[in-house]
Write an enzyme that holds these catalytic residues in place. Structure first.
Site, PDB file in Angstrom:
ATOM      1  N   CYS A 287       0.956  -1.051   0.101  1.00  0.00           N
ATOM      2  CA  CYS A 287      -0.051  -0.222   0.237  1.00  0.00           C
ATOM      3  C   CYS A 287       0.734   1.636   0.415  1.00  0.00           C
ATOM      4  CB  CYS A 287      -0.914   0.356   1.438  1.00  0.00           C
ATOM      5  SG  CYS A 287      -2.160  -1.490   1.803  1.00  0.00           S
TER       6      CYS A 287
ATOM      7  N   HIS B 186      17.983 -36.042 -13.225  1.00  0.00           N
ATOM      8  CA  HIS B 186      17.402 -36.825 -11.337  1.00  0.00           C
ATOM      9  C   HIS B 186      16.320 -36.433 -10.919  1.00  0.00           C
ATOM     10  CE1 HIS B 186      21.948 -37.714 -10.758  1.00  0.00           C
ATOM     11  NE2 HIS B 186      21.887 -36.540 -11.012  1.00  0.00           N
TER      12      HIS B 186
ATOM     13  N   LYS C 190       6.118  -3.795  -5.164  1.00  0.00           N
ATOM     14  CA  LYS C 190       7.814  -3.447  -5.685  1.00  0.00           C
ATOM     15  C   LYS C 190       8.131  -3.756  -4.936  1.00  0.00           C
ATOM     16  CE  LYS C 190      11.776  -1.921  -7.629  1.00  0.00           C
ATOM     17  NZ  LYS C 190      12.192  -2.784  -8.930  1.00  0.00           N
TER      18      LYS C 190
ATOM     19  N   GLU D 209      17.195 -16.774 -11.794  1.00  0.00           N
ATOM     20  CA  GLU D 209      16.614 -15.340 -11.932  1.00  0.00           C
ATOM     21  C   GLU D 209      15.706 -14.788 -13.464  1.00  0.00           C
ATOM     22  OE1 GLU D 209      16.479 -12.375 -10.179  1.00  0.00           O
ATOM     23  OE2 GLU D 209      16.143 -11.025 -11.887  1.00  0.00           O
TER      24      GLU D 209
ATOM     25  N   LYS E  45      11.918 -13.331 -13.487  1.00  0.00           N
ATOM     26  CA  LYS E  45      11.656 -12.473 -14.483  1.00  0.00           C
ATOM     27  C   LYS E  45      10.408 -13.036 -15.886  1.00  0.00           C
ATOM     28  CE  LYS E  45      12.958  -9.699 -12.959  1.00  0.00           C
ATOM     29  NZ  LYS E  45      13.698  -9.792 -12.008  1.00  0.00           N
TER      30      LYS E  45
ATOM     31  N   ASN F 100      -0.531   1.306   6.216  1.00  0.00           N
ATOM     32  CA  ASN F 100       0.547   0.693   5.315  1.00  0.00           C
ATOM     33  C   ASN F 100       0.789  -0.633   5.895  1.00  0.00           C
ATOM     34  OD1 ASN F 100       1.663  -1.140   3.153  1.00  0.00           O
ATOM     35  ND2 ASN F 100       3.298   0.171   3.110  1.00  0.00           N
ATOM     36  N   GLY F 101       0.523  -2.331   6.166  1.00  0.00           N
ATOM     37  CA  GLY F 101       0.993  -3.131   7.063  1.00  0.00           C
ATOM     38  C   GLY F 101      -0.635  -3.845   7.560  1.00  0.00           C
TER      39      GLY F 101
ATOM     40  N   TRP G 101      -3.336  -2.515  -2.078  1.00  0.00           N
ATOM     41  CA  TRP G 101      -2.406  -3.999  -1.597  1.00  0.00           C
ATOM     42  C   TRP G 101      -3.463  -4.807  -0.855  1.00  0.00           C
ATOM     43  CZ3 TRP G 101       1.620  -7.139  -0.679  1.00  0.00           C
ATOM     44  CH2 TRP G 101       2.057  -8.478  -1.762  1.00  0.00           C
TER      45      TRP G 101
ATOM     46  N   GLU H 193       7.005 -13.525 -13.355  1.00  0.00           N
ATOM     47  CA  GLU H 193       6.716 -12.738 -12.820  1.00  0.00           C
ATOM     48  C   GLU H 193       6.319 -11.343 -14.242  1.00  0.00           C
ATOM     49  OE1 GLU H 193       9.035  -8.824  -9.883  1.00  0.00           O
ATOM     50  OE2 GLU H 193       9.966 -10.178 -11.322  1.00  0.00           O
TER      51      GLU H 193
ATOM     52  N   ARG I  21       4.577   0.937  -6.752  1.00  0.00           N
ATOM     53  CA  ARG I  21       4.879   0.369  -6.052  1.00  0.00           C
ATOM     54  C   ARG I  21       3.126  -0.625  -5.413  1.00  0.00           C
ATOM     55  NH1 ARG I  21       6.342   2.521  -1.162  1.00  0.00           N
ATOM     56  NH2 ARG I  21       4.540   2.230   0.771  1.00  0.00           N
TER      57      ARG I  21
HETATM   58  C1  AGP Z   1      11.725  -8.992  -8.165  1.00  0.00           C
HETATM   59  O1  AGP Z   1      12.122  -8.641 -10.007  1.00  0.00           O
HETATM   60  C2  AGP Z   1      10.909  -9.181  -7.701  1.00  0.00           C
HETATM   61  N1  AGP Z   1      10.155  -7.798  -7.910  1.00  0.00           N
HETATM   62  C3  AGP Z   1      10.993  -9.558  -5.767  1.00  0.00           C
HETATM   63  O2  AGP Z   1      11.446 -11.044  -5.910  1.00  0.00           O
HETATM   64  C4  AGP Z   1      12.084  -8.561  -5.032  1.00  0.00           C
HETATM   65  O3  AGP Z   1      13.859  -8.364  -5.583  1.00  0.00           O
HETATM   66  C5  AGP Z   1      12.073  -9.029  -3.582  1.00  0.00           C
HETATM   67  O4  AGP Z   1      10.527  -8.757  -3.716  1.00  0.00           O
HETATM   68  C6  AGP Z   1      12.801  -8.285  -3.251  1.00  0.00           C
HETATM   69  O5  AGP Z   1      12.961  -7.202  -2.661  1.00  0.00           O
HETATM   70  P1  AGP Z   1      13.331  -6.580  -2.402  1.00  0.00           P
HETATM   71  O6  AGP Z   1      15.533  -6.176  -3.489  1.00  0.00           O
HETATM   72  O7  AGP Z   1      13.464  -4.922  -2.566  1.00  0.00           O
HETATM   73  O8  AGP Z   1      14.232  -6.311  -1.122  1.00  0.00           O
END
Ligand code: AGP
Length: 587
Positions: A2, A487, A582, A464, A468, A100-101, A74, A471, A27
Site C-alpha cells: 500500500c 535426476h 515493488k 533469476e 523474470k 500500510n502494513g 494492495w 513475474e 509500488r
Molecule cells: C524481483 O523482480 C521481484 N520484484 C522481487 O522478487 C524482489 O526482488 C523481492 O521482493 C525483494 O525486493 P528487495 O530487493 O527490495 O528486498
C-alpha cells in the site's frame, strides 16, 4: 504494497494527494481513495481500480479542503471491493485513517470495539485503527493521547496517517516506512519520498515507535511512551524523483537499457566507507548473506564469487532465515541485500541477527531505507530509482558491487573494476539484440512451461531468468542446474517443451552440451545463450566473449528482455505485474 499520503497546508489538498499517489503507483495496488476536511466536515471518495480510472469516475481531485489523506491499497485482509478501500472512517465520521502494513491482533481489537458499540463497514484489519482513535478521543479529548494509546494497542506492522475534523493531521509507524515532507508552510506524510518530492526535498524520516501530530500551530513528535522527541530534517536527492520513461514504452524496458551505465556506477563507492564495510566482513568468523526474490539470487551469485576468493559465505533466503537463525552469534556478520531496503522478510532476518549479537551489513538502492538505517554499515548500488516492479538494473548493480567487494578482500580477483569498459561494451552489444530477442519471444510466447538450464555461476542466473519470466509474462518458468535434469525433471521434457540454456564457451560448456543433446532427442526446442555459434540451438542469442567469471553480468540481460517481450506478447503490463508489489513490506 500500500501507499499512504497526507497533506496539511494552504494548497488544494486532493490535487496534491492524487499527484503523490500517482508517483507511488509503481509500488503496486488494486484500489484508491482520499478523504479531505472542509469547514470541519470530513469528505471521502474511494473505489477499486487505478488512480486515473477512479479519479475519472469519482472526481477524487475535486474534493475541497486544504487537509487530507490518500491511499492506494494492495489487498492483504478483505476482498478487492470499494468498501475495503481506504480511507476508513470512525463511527462518527470525524476521523479518517489510511494504513500500510498488517494489524496482527485486529480480530481481538474488533471484538472489543464491537462490544463497546462500534459499527464496522469493511473486512479489513486497518479499520480498527479509526475506531480505536475514536474510542480514545472520546475518553481523553486529546489527539496526542489518542494516538499514543492507539499505537500501544496495535500488534504487527503499521504506518498510518489520520485526519481529525479539528484540522489535525497525524501519523505513526512501526516496521513500515513513514516520512514527513517539510514544505515552506505545509507538510506531507508519505510512505515514500516520491509522494512529495515534486514539492519539497526536505524530509524527516520517522523511526519505529514515532508519532507525529501536525495542527494549525505546529508539528510535534512523540514516542509510543508519550515522551516528546525531536527529529532532524534531511535534504534528499532531487534526482530520486527524476524517474520518467523517456523514449521507452515502459519503465521496465528503460531500466533494462540503463544497465551498461548503472553497473559502472555501482562500483563508484566512498573509499573510507568501503574499507569499513570490507573490514567487518574480514573480521567476522562467519559470513551469512540474505535477500528475497531477485536479491536472494544476488546472494547465490555472491556465494560463488566469494568462494572463488576463498571466503565462505552462507546464503539464507530471508523468508527461511528465522528457521536457521541459531547459526549466528556475536562473531557473525549478516549481509542483507535489498533494492528497497523495506522488505519485511529481510527486515525480520536483520532484527533476529542483531538479537544474536551479529553485525549487520547491507547493500541497498535506497540509502534512506529502514534497512540502511539499521545496518552497521551499508553500500548503495546507486542505480537510480527502479520503478518497474521487476528488479532488473538493481540486480546487475548488486552483483557488480558484490564482485567488487570480493575482489577487494579475496585472495583471487575477478578483475571487475578493471573490466568496466569491457562490460559496458558487452552489455551494450547485448542490448542491441533487442529486436532479435523480441522475435525469439514471439516464437516461444505460446509455451506453457519454460525451463532454463545452466551450471556453476550460470545456475543462479537461470533462477533469476525464470523469476523474470514468471513475474512479467505469467508463464510458468523453472530455473535449474543443468546437471540435475537427469535426476527427475527430464521426465517433463517433450516436443512441447521450450528449454533456454545459458551456455557460454567456458568450463561448463562440454557438460552442458551433452544435456542439450539429451533434451533435443526428446523433441524440445532449444534457445541457446552463448558466445559460440552452434547449430544445436533452434534459436541463438549470441553474447560477447568476456572473462568467464563475469558472464552473469551480461547473460541475465537477454533473459530480462525475453521476459519483457513475453509480457507484451501476453498483454500483461510489465511495469505493474498482477498481484505483485515493488517492495513487499508484509510477511
Ligand atoms: C524481483 O523482480 C521481484 N520484484 C522481487 O522478487 C524482489 O526482488 C523481492 O521482493 C525483494 O525486493 P528487495 O530487493 O527490495 O528486498
Amino acid at each position: 504494497m500500500c501507499s499512504i499520503i497526507g497533506y496539511k497546508g494552504n494548497e488544494h489538498a486532493s490535487t496534491l494527494l492524487i499527484e503523490g499517489l500517482k508517483k507511488m503507483e509503481y509500488r503496486g495496488y488494486d484500489s484508491v481513495g482520499i478523504a479531505t476536511i472542509k469547514s470541519g466536515k470530513l469528505l471521502i471518495r474511494k473505489g477499486v481500480g487505478k488512480v486515473a480510472e477512479v479519479n475519472k469516475s469519482l472526481r477524487l481531485d475535486e474534493l475541497p479542503g486544504k487537509l487530507g489523506i490518500g491511499h492506494t491499497r494492495w489487498a492483504t485482509h478483505g476482498g478487492i471491493v470499494d468498501s475495503n478501500a481506504h480511507p476508513h472512517l470512525a463511527c462518527n465520521s470525524t476521523i479518517a485513517v489510511v494504513h500500510n502494513g498488517i494489524i496482527e491482533n485486529y480480530h481481538e481489537l474488533k471484538d472489543e470495539l464491537y462490544r463497546s458499540g462500534h459499527k464496522f463497514n469493511s473486512e479489513t484489519d486497518s479499520e480498527v485503527i479509526a475506531h480505536l482513535l475514536e474510542e480514545y478521543f472520546e475518553i481523553t479529548g486529546d489527539i496526542r493521547l489518542s494516538m499514543i494509546f492507539t499505537c500501544k494497542r496495535l500488534v504487527g506492522s503499521f504506518a498510518f496517517v489520520a485526519v481529525f475534523n479539528s484540522s489535525t493531521l497525524c501519523g505513526a509507524r512501526y516496521d513500515e516506512p513513514l516520512i514527513v515532507g517539510v514544505g515552506h508552510d505545509d507538510y506531507f506524510l508519505s510512505s515514500d519520498i516520491l509522494g512529495f518530492l515534486n514539492h519539497t526535498d526536505r524530509a524527516i524520516f520517522l523511526d519505529n515507535r514515532d508519532i507525529v501530530v501536525i495542527n494549525d500551530s505546529d508539528i510535534s513528535f512523540f514516542n509510543f511512551d508519550g515522551d516528546r522527541i525531536s527529529r532532524k530534517i534531511t535534504q534528499v536527492a532531487w534526482e530520486l524523483g527524476d524517474a520518467d520513461k523517456g523514449k521507452y514504452s515502459h519503465y521496465t524496458l528503460k531500466e533494462i537499457h540503463e544497465q551498461h551505465q548503472t553497473i559502472v556506477k555501482s562500483m563508484d563507492q566512498d573509499k573510507k566507507n568501503l574499507e569499513k564495510f570490507c573490514k567487518i566482513i574480514t573480521d567476522a568468523k562467519n559470513v551469512f548473506i540474505t535477500g528475497s526474490g531477485t536479491s536472494y539470487h544476488s546472494a547465490l551469485i555472491a556465494k560463488q564469487i566469494f568462494s572463488k576468493s576463498k571466503i565462505h559465505v552462507e546464503p539464507i533466503m530471508s523468508s527461511e532465515f528465522q528457521y536457521s537463525a541459531d547459526l549466528l552469534d556475536e562473531n557473525s556478520v549478516l549481509l542483507a541485500i535489498s533494492q528497497s531496503g523495506e522488505t519485511a522478510d529481510v527486515m525480520h532476518s536483520v532484527k533476529s541477527a542483531k538479537e544474536m549479537g551479529a553485525k549487520v551489513l547491507s547493500i541497498v538502492n535506497i540509502p534512506t531505507s529502514s534497512l540502511a538505517r539499521l545496518s552497521d554499515s551499508y553500500l548503495e548500488v546507486n542505480c537510480g530509482p527502479e520503478i518497474g516492479v521487476a528488479a532488473t538494473k538493481s540486480f546487475t548493480s548488486q552483483i557488480a558491487l558484490l564482485y567488487h567487494v570480493a575482489d577487494l578482500i579475496g585472495k583471487k580477483s575477478n578483475g571487475i573494476f578493471a573490466s568496466k569498459d569491457v562490460l559496458t561494451k558487452a552489455i551494450k552489444q547485448v542490448l542491441e539484440l533487442d529486436s532479435h530477442i523480441e522475435s525469439v519471444a514471439n516464437q516461444i510466447k505460446g509455451s506453457k512451461d519454460i525451463y532454463i538450464l545452466g551450471r556453476s555461476l550460470h545456475f543462479p542466473i537461470c533462477l533469476e531468468g525464470a523469476l523474470k519470466i514468471k513475474e512479467l509474462s505469467y508463464i510458468h518458468a523453472e530455473g535449474m542446474a543443468a546437471g540435475e535434469l537427469k535426476h527427475g525433471p527430464l521426465a517433463l521434457i517433450d516436443n512441447n517443451s521450450i528449454v533456454i540454456v545459458i551456455h557460454p564457451n567456458d568450463s561448463t560448456y562440454g557438460d552442458t552440451l551433452s544435456n542439450i543433446h539429451t533434451i533435443k532427442s526428446r523433441g524440445a526446442k532449444i534457445v541457446g545463450i552463448s558466445n559460440k555459434k552452434d547449430e544445436v540451438y533452434d534459436y541463438q542469442i549470441t553474447i560477447p566473449t568476456i572473462n568467464e567469471s563475469l558472464y552473469p553480468l551480461i547473460e541475465i540481460v537477454p533473459l530480462q528482455l525475453l521476459a519483457y517481450y513475453l509480457s507484451i506478447c501476453n498483454n500483461a503490463n510489465p511495469d505493474y505485474p498482477r498481484n505483485l508489489a515493488k517492495s513487499v513490506t508484509v510477511k
